[in-house]
Write a protein that holds these residues in place. Structure first.
Motif, PDB file in Angstrom:
ATOM      1  N   GLU A 272      47.385 -46.757  51.453  1.00 51.08           N
ATOM      2  CA  GLU A 272      47.679 -47.984  51.675  1.00 51.08           C
ATOM      3  C   GLU A 272      46.238 -48.927  51.619  1.00 51.08           C
ATOM      4  OE1 GLU A 272      49.258 -49.524  55.470  1.00 51.08           O
ATOM      5  OE2 GLU A 272      47.553 -48.615  56.513  1.00 51.08           O
ATOM      6  N   GLY A 273      46.402 -50.236  51.053  1.00 45.57           N
ATOM      7  CA  GLY A 273      44.960 -50.993  50.588  1.00 45.57           C
ATOM      8  C   GLY A 273      45.542 -51.799  49.617  1.00 45.57           C
ATOM      9  N   THR A 274      44.146 -52.587  49.203  1.00 46.54           N
ATOM     10  CA  THR A 274      44.357 -53.627  48.185  1.00 46.54           C
ATOM     11  C   THR A 274      43.852 -53.111  46.878  1.00 46.54           C
ATOM     12  OG1 THR A 274      43.914 -55.266  49.937  1.00 46.54           O
ATOM     13  CG2 THR A 274      43.421 -55.952  47.601  1.00 46.54           C
ATOM     14  N   TYR A 275      44.759 -53.416  45.720  1.00 52.30           N
ATOM     15  CA  TYR A 275      44.538 -52.943  44.448  1.00 52.30           C
ATOM     16  C   TYR A 275      44.352 -54.112  43.511  1.00 52.30           C
ATOM     17  CZ  TYR A 275      45.298 -48.396  46.507  1.00 52.30           C
ATOM     18  OH  TYR A 275      45.316 -47.223  47.335  1.00 52.30           O
ATOM     19  N   SER A 276      43.675 -54.103  42.317  1.00 52.96           N
ATOM     20  CA  SER A 276      43.545 -54.892  41.530  1.00 52.96           C
ATOM     21  C   SER A 276      44.591 -54.884  40.209  1.00 52.96           C
ATOM     22  CB  SER A 276      42.261 -55.282  40.849  1.00 52.96           C
ATOM     23  OG  SER A 276      41.544 -54.040  40.251  1.00 52.96           O
ATOM     24  N   GLU A 277      45.070 -53.825  40.371  1.00 57.11           N
ATOM     25  CA  GLU A 277      45.959 -53.709  39.196  1.00 57.11           C
ATOM     26  C   GLU A 277      47.668 -53.180  39.777  1.00 57.11           C
ATOM     27  OE1 GLU A 277      44.327 -50.641  36.673  1.00 57.11           O
ATOM     28  OE2 GLU A 277      42.715 -51.838  36.034  1.00 57.11           O
ATOM     29  N   VAL A 278      48.422 -53.212  38.924  1.00 57.04           N
ATOM     30  CA  VAL A 278      49.796 -52.749  39.254  1.00 57.04           C
ATOM     31  C   VAL A 278      49.699 -51.204  39.614  1.00 57.04           C
ATOM     32  CG1 VAL A 278      52.148 -52.434  38.487  1.00 57.04           C
ATOM     33  CG2 VAL A 278      50.984 -54.535  37.964  1.00 57.04           C
ATOM     34  N   GLN A 279      50.471 -50.649  40.531  1.00 59.43           N
ATOM     35  CA  GLN A 279      50.492 -49.501  41.073  1.00 59.43           C
ATOM     36  C   GLN A 279      51.542 -48.866  41.231  1.00 59.43           C
ATOM     37  OE1 GLN A 279      47.291 -47.772  41.665  1.00 59.43           O
ATOM     38  NE2 GLN A 279      46.290 -49.574  41.020  1.00 59.43           N
ATOM     39  N   GLU A 280      51.677 -47.360  41.338  1.00 63.50           N
ATOM     40  CA  GLU A 280      53.009 -46.467  41.700  1.00 63.50           C
ATOM     41  C   GLU A 280      52.693 -45.758  42.766  1.00 63.50           C
ATOM     42  OE1 GLU A 280      55.516 -46.002  37.343  1.00 63.50           O
ATOM     43  OE2 GLU A 280      54.404 -44.470  38.079  1.00 63.50           O
ATOM     44  N   VAL A 281      53.442 -45.488  43.570  1.00 68.10           N
ATOM     45  CA  VAL A 281      53.516 -44.686  44.811  1.00 68.10           C
ATOM     46  C   VAL A 281      54.617 -43.491  44.795  1.00 68.10           C
ATOM     47  CG1 VAL A 281      54.458 -46.117  46.357  1.00 68.10           C
ATOM     48  CG2 VAL A 281      53.141 -44.509  47.120  1.00 68.10           C
ATOM     49  N   SER A 282      54.226 -42.625  44.787  1.00 68.11           N
ATOM     50  CA  SER A 282      55.458 -41.268  44.988  1.00 68.11           C
ATOM     51  C   SER A 282      55.146 -40.825  46.522  1.00 68.11           C
ATOM     52  CB  SER A 282      54.775 -39.967  44.179  1.00 68.11           C
ATOM     53  OG  SER A 282      54.602 -40.485  42.684  1.00 68.11           O
ATOM     54  N   LEU A 283      56.592 -40.405  46.867  1.00 66.27           N
ATOM     55  CA  LEU A 283      56.887 -39.733  48.199  1.00 66.27           C
ATOM     56  C   LEU A 283      57.303 -38.324  48.073  1.00 66.27           C
ATOM     57  CD1 LEU A 283      59.031 -42.719  49.476  1.00 66.27           C
ATOM     58  CD2 LEU A 283      56.612 -42.556  49.730  1.00 66.27           C
ATOM     59  N   ASN A 284      56.859 -37.563  49.052  1.00 66.56           N
ATOM     60  CA  ASN A 284      57.136 -36.365  48.938  1.00 66.56           C
ATOM     61  C   ASN A 284      57.468 -35.485  50.264  1.00 66.56           C
ATOM     62  OD1 ASN A 284      57.448 -33.555  47.740  1.00 66.56           O
ATOM     63  ND2 ASN A 284      55.545 -33.127  48.885  1.00 66.56           N
ATOM     64  N   ILE A 310      57.758 -45.558  43.166  1.00 64.03           N
ATOM     65  CA  ILE A 310      57.920 -47.030  43.447  1.00 64.03           C
ATOM     66  C   ILE A 310      56.862 -47.785  42.736  1.00 64.03           C
ATOM     67  CG2 ILE A 310      58.082 -48.423  45.362  1.00 64.03           C
ATOM     68  CD1 ILE A 310      59.027 -46.128  47.157  1.00 64.03           C
ATOM     69  N   LEU A 311      57.462 -48.934  41.992  1.00 65.73           N
ATOM     70  CA  LEU A 311      56.320 -49.619  41.263  1.00 65.73           C
ATOM     71  C   LEU A 311      55.982 -50.646  42.394  1.00 65.73           C
ATOM     72  CD1 LEU A 311      54.840 -50.470  38.762  1.00 65.73           C
ATOM     73  CD2 LEU A 311      57.092 -51.762  38.240  1.00 65.73           C
ATOM     74  N   LEU A 312      54.679 -50.894  42.316  1.00 67.73           N
ATOM     75  CA  LEU A 312      54.137 -52.017  43.410  1.00 67.73           C
ATOM     76  C   LEU A 312      53.596 -53.135  42.349  1.00 67.73           C
ATOM     77  CD1 LEU A 312      52.097 -49.599  45.707  1.00 67.73           C
ATOM     78  CD2 LEU A 312      54.354 -50.588  45.877  1.00 67.73           C
ATOM     79  N   GLN A 313      54.191 -54.235  42.395  1.00 69.45           N
ATOM     80  CA  GLN A 313      53.965 -55.343  41.893  1.00 69.45           C
ATOM     81  C   GLN A 313      52.954 -56.329  42.357  1.00 69.45           C
ATOM     82  OE1 GLN A 313      54.978 -56.191  38.952  1.00 69.45           O
ATOM     83  NE2 GLN A 313      57.035 -54.912  38.706  1.00 69.45           N
ATOM     84  N   GLU A 314      52.435 -57.399  41.696  1.00 70.77           N
ATOM     85  CA  GLU A 314      51.246 -58.094  42.307  1.00 70.77           C
ATOM     86  C   GLU A 314      51.867 -58.683  43.902  1.00 70.77           C
ATOM     87  OE1 GLU A 314      47.856 -61.299  41.021  1.00 70.77           O
ATOM     88  OE2 GLU A 314      49.832 -61.019  40.169  1.00 70.77           O
ATOM     89  N   GLY A 315      51.175 -58.703  44.761  1.00 72.83           N
ATOM     90  CA  GLY A 315      51.436 -59.201  45.910  1.00 72.83           C
ATOM     91  C   GLY A 315      51.261 -58.065  46.924  1.00 72.83           C
ATOM     92  N   GLU A 316      51.941 -58.672  48.111  1.00 77.45           N
ATOM     93  CA  GLU A 316      51.936 -57.573  49.358  1.00 77.45           C
ATOM     94  C   GLU A 316      53.126 -56.827  49.228  1.00 77.45           C
ATOM     95  OE1 GLU A 316      49.844 -58.527  53.291  1.00 77.45           O
ATOM     96  OE2 GLU A 316      51.763 -58.404  53.817  1.00 77.45           O
ATOM     97  N   THR A 317      53.253 -55.573  49.387  1.00 74.19           N
ATOM     98  CA  THR A 317      54.469 -54.666  49.421  1.00 74.19           C
ATOM     99  C   THR A 317      54.431 -53.815  50.499  1.00 74.19           C
ATOM    100  OG1 THR A 317      54.818 -54.970  47.218  1.00 74.19           O
ATOM    101  CG2 THR A 317      56.254 -53.077  48.500  1.00 74.19           C
ATOM    102  N   TYR A 338      50.587 -52.247  50.838  1.00 75.05           N
ATOM    103  CA  TYR A 338      49.891 -52.302  49.413  1.00 75.05           C
ATOM    104  C   TYR A 338      49.898 -53.789  49.324  1.00 75.05           C
ATOM    105  CZ  TYR A 338      50.986 -47.334  49.732  1.00 75.05           C
ATOM    106  OH  TYR A 338      51.186 -46.086  49.775  1.00 75.05           O
ATOM    107  N   THR A 339      48.467 -53.897  48.871  1.00 77.17           N
ATOM    108  CA  THR A 339      48.372 -55.434  48.228  1.00 77.17           C
ATOM    109  C   THR A 339      47.802 -55.213  46.815  1.00 77.17           C
ATOM    110  OG1 THR A 339      47.866 -56.421  50.434  1.00 77.17           O
ATOM    111  CG2 THR A 339      47.147 -57.570  48.594  1.00 77.17           C
ATOM    112  N   ILE A 340      48.582 -55.994  45.908  1.00 72.42           N
ATOM    113  CA  ILE A 340      48.226 -55.902  44.543  1.00 72.42           C
ATOM    114  C   ILE A 340      47.659 -57.384  44.099  1.00 72.42           C
ATOM    115  CG2 ILE A 340      48.696 -55.412  42.240  1.00 72.42           C
ATOM    116  CD1 ILE A 340      48.774 -52.980  44.112  1.00 72.42           C
ATOM    117  N   ASN A 341      46.358 -57.412  43.922  1.00 71.52           N
ATOM    118  CA  ASN A 341      45.697 -58.684  43.866  1.00 71.52           C
ATOM    119  C   ASN A 341      44.914 -58.706  42.646  1.00 71.52           C
ATOM    120  OD1 ASN A 341      44.622 -61.365  43.955  1.00 71.52           O
ATOM    121  ND2 ASN A 341      43.239 -60.832  45.344  1.00 71.52           N
TER     122      ASN A 341
END
Length: 427
Positions: A272-284, A310-317, A338-341
């Motif tokens: 978890e954290g802040t990212y400057s680009e769109v991200q994807e997160v996988s669960l296992n 899971i696709l993380l869009q801009e903003g906080e998820t 997650y924060t996408i800024n």
């Protein structure tokens, strides 16, 4: 019987002839045919005999009649023994006969005494057997009574009484019996299970749970106790508490003993954290089903089932997820924020710059990747509903207030760039 010497008649009980005083000759049972057969067999073996003829047999029989007719008769073995005894008595004289009579009487008395002793021994043996049987029966009764009392006060006895009281609805007695059973053996889980049922039947699940948790706090390595509390949670449909219980367990042997109930929490591929680009997160989670939410709500088996990243869009998820094992035991919830800024580009670069022009000129906007440019020619504020920039624009004649803006894919706007143009073509 006649004497062989003088021919006088001799009474059966006499061993000497009353006339000539000669001893009576007594012979045992005799069959001359047997002697003939024996001699014939012997002769056959030695190759020195002949076949037995009927005349020989008859001759032997006649000889037997002539030889023994006046001298003896065939006696039984008992008669022979009696005659020998009398003979011995007669040969020894009157005194010996008296002694023999005394001896015979003594033998009779001894025999009678022996019979009496045997009968007495049999009676004593019978009494001893009867006494032993009575003693054995008494011991059996005492042992049974002792066993009964021991059982009644044993762990099993107290458990049995507690269950009977529980079935009859006497909760106070049942609680006392189960507590007594626990005091006799605190390691066995049945006592705690029985005590928990007292609370369950009174709709006090918190009290029932406290019975187990208190016991586990003092016995953190008791595998059977953990199995008992897990069964309690399953029976009362509190499956999530199974994972909470096992998460606090620090004993590897206990966790190994209840491995079937362990539900591992899902693992996230992205911290978890802040990212400057769109991200994807996988669960296992190995071999287990994963459910998740992205709206901040607590996940359960009715939530979205995880099948792809899971696709993380801009903003906080906020992503929250659980795993559910084969026994339908849910894991503890794992939550990550997650924060996408994505940085906004500067105001668009517009050429030419503000000024007066006397020849036809085109206006261009520099559009970075991931953005779309929009513009207006009347000085109004541009938006995504304004004219879309798709290539160089011919500068209109006269005065023009040109405004341009960039809009990202996420809908974010840049600052507006403004230009003031005056085009007056020459002559």
């Amino acid at each position: 019987m006649r004497c062989t010497h003088c021919g006088a008649i001799i009474p059966d009980d006499m061993l000497y002839c009353p006339e000539c005083n000669m001893e009576v000759q007594i012979v045992p049972d005799y069959n001359p045919l047997e002697d003939v057969l024996a001699r014939e067999v012997k002769g056959s073996v030695e190759d020195a005999t002949r076949q037995i003829k009927t005349d020989d047999i008859r001759r032997y029989r006649r000889g037997e009649a002539l030889e023994y007719n006046n001298s003896t008769r065939v006696l039984s073995q008992n008669e022979l023994d009696e005659i020998r005894a009398r003979r011995n008595a007669a040969s020894q004289g009157p005194r010996n006969r008296q002694t023999t009579g005394a001896m015979r009487q003594g033998r009779a008395e001894a025999e009678e005494k022996r019979r009496q002793q045997i009968a007495r021994k049999k009676r004593l043996a019978k009494k001893r057997r009867k006494r032993a049987l009575i003693i054995l029966l008494v011991f059996a009764v005492l042992a049974g009574m002792s066993g009964f009392f021991l059982y009644q006060n044993s762990y099993a006895g107290q458990m049995s009484k507690g269950n009977q009281a529980l079935r009859s609805g006497d909760y106070t007695a049942a609680e006392n019996y189960f507590n007594s059973a626990i005091s006799k053996n605190e390691k066995k889980p049945e006592g705690y299970t029985g005590l928990s049922k007292v609370y369950i039947q009174q709709d006090d699940l918190d009290g029932a749970e406290a019975v187990f948790l208190t016991a586990i706090s003092s016995q953190p390595s008791n595998v059977e106790l953990y199995r008992a509390v897990i069964s309690f949670y399953v029976d009362t449909d509190q499956l999530l508490k199974v994972s909470e219980l096992l998460d606090d367990c620090e004993d590897d042997e206990v966790l190994k003993g209840v491995q079937a109930y362990v539900s591992n929490a899902p693992e996230f591929s992205l911290e978890e954290g802040t990212y400057s680009e769109v991200q994807e997160v996988s669960l296992n989670s190995s071999g287990e089903t994963i459910y998740y939410t992205t709206d901040g709500s607590e996940p359960d088996t009715s939530s979205e089932k995880y099948t792809e990243p899971i696709l993380l869009q801009e903003g906080e998820t906020t992503v929250m997820a659980i795993s559910v094992n084969k026994r339908e035991i849910p894991s503890l919830t794992v939550s990550k924020v997650y924060t996408i800024n994505i940085p906004v580009a500067d105001a668009p670069a517009v050429t030419p710059s503000t000024g007066q022009y006397d020849a036809a000129t085109q206006i261009t906007i520099n559009v970075p990747e991931g953005y779309t440019a929009y513009y207006t020619l009347d000085g109004s504020e541009p938006s995504d509903t304004s004219a879309k920039y798709e290539g160089p624009i011919d500068m209109p004649e006269g005065q023009t207030m040109f405004s341009a803006v960039l809009v990202s894919k996420q809908g974010k706007y840049t600052q507006v760039t403004k230009r003031n143009y005056v085009l007056e073509p020459a002559g």
